[in-house]
Write an enzyme that holds these catalytic residues in place. Structure first.
Site, PDB file in Angstrom:
ATOM      1  N   HIS A 236      15.810  43.821  49.849  1.00 41.40           N
ATOM      2  CA  HIS A 236      15.850  42.585  48.928  1.00 41.40           C
ATOM      3  C   HIS A 236      14.235  43.564  47.743  1.00 41.40           C
ATOM      4  CE1 HIS A 236      15.477  39.251  47.027  1.00 41.40           C
ATOM      5  NE2 HIS A 236      14.013  38.880  46.105  1.00 41.40           N
TER       6      HIS A 236
ATOM      7  N   CYS B  44      20.592  41.053  44.533  1.00 42.65           N
ATOM      8  CA  CYS B  44      18.968  40.661  44.338  1.00 42.65           C
ATOM      9  C   CYS B  44      19.123  42.861  42.873  1.00 42.65           C
ATOM     10  CB  CYS B  44      18.666  40.922  45.128  1.00 42.65           C
ATOM     11  SG  CYS B  44      18.259  41.529  46.976  1.00 42.65           S
TER      12      CYS B  44
END
Length: 245
Positions: free
Chosen positions: A100, A178
């Site tokens: 992430h 993301c």
């Protein structure tokens, strides 16, 4: 993808000025130990996509810096990368990592997650605060991307514009995750892309098409985004009328 004249001229200038050098685009899972300090990163081989994706941002994009060195008033653009859960500690040897990422600028970090509603999935946290993301995330390292002329107000306007593309209900592991957000954000801020290894999630999900359905909700909707959704739900729900005494 068709590029605007400004992007074409900028690319031609960079090609003429570029020299072979080590860009530092190495996968830390393979080539180096885990680090927590900021590392320089430079990638000049960019393709234009901002003009067609976010046409209403063009008045802001014209202010992006061309120089590698900072000028007075510029703000650093830093990519913060996180391991998702504990899997990377076991799969690092095989070169498979799931990450992430968020972009830190002007003292705030911006990231993107999925939810079932037709509004932005972009959310804000304190820089490098893995606790705000949830127990499944562990901070890995920061990568210095570049510098931007955007003011804090302009950054927030750009985040709002990007939120129209990166809506919660449009989250997709392969095409709109993301790391796709942080890539688009960094390109808009300073014409630099994120290291390729960061978005290995897209590659992994392309190999395992049903992966998104198998991942826990906390991976797609981090804790900070869940709090934002709860606040949005409370503010948008009709108030219960008060019964007259």
């Amino acid at each position: 993808m068709k590029r605007c004249d400004a992007c074409r001229i900028r690319t031609e200038r960079r090609v003429s000025e570029s020299r072979p050098r080590d860009t530092g685009d190495r996968d830390p899972l393979i080539d180096s130990p885990i680090v927590s300090q900021e590392e320089p990163y430079d990638n000049r081989n960019l393709s234009c996509g901002i003009c067609s994706m976010f046409p209403s941002c063009m008045s802001l994009l014209s202010r992006r810096p061309e120089q590698a060195a900072p000028r007075p008033g510029q703000a650093a653009v830093v990519l913060n990368v996180y391991d998702m859960y504990w899997t990377n500690w076991y799969t690092a040897g095989a070169g498979v990592g799931v990450f992430h990422s968020g972009v830190q600028v002007h003292g705030a970090e911006w990231a993107y997650g999925g939810h079932p509603y037709a509004f932005t999935g972009v959310f804000e946290i304190a820089p490098r605060d893995e606790r705000e993301l949830g127990d499944q995330f562990r901070f890995r390292q920061s990568v210095h991307i570049g510098y931007t002329d955007f003011s804090e107000e302009e950054v927030r306007r750009l985040v709002a514009e990007l939120g129209k593309q990166f809506r919660g209900d449009r989250y997709h592991l392969m095409n709109n995750n993301c790391n796709h957000f942080t890539s688009a954000f960094c390109q808009a801020l300073c014409s630099r892309d994120i290291p390729a290894w960061v978005n290995r999630l897209a590659y992994v999900s392309s190999c395992v098409p049903f992966l998104q359905r198998c991942l826990p909700k906390e991976w797609l909707t981090p804790a900070a985004l869940q709090h934002s959704l709860a606040a949005h739900s409370r503010s948008s729900s009709p108030q219960t009328p008060t019964t007259p005494q």
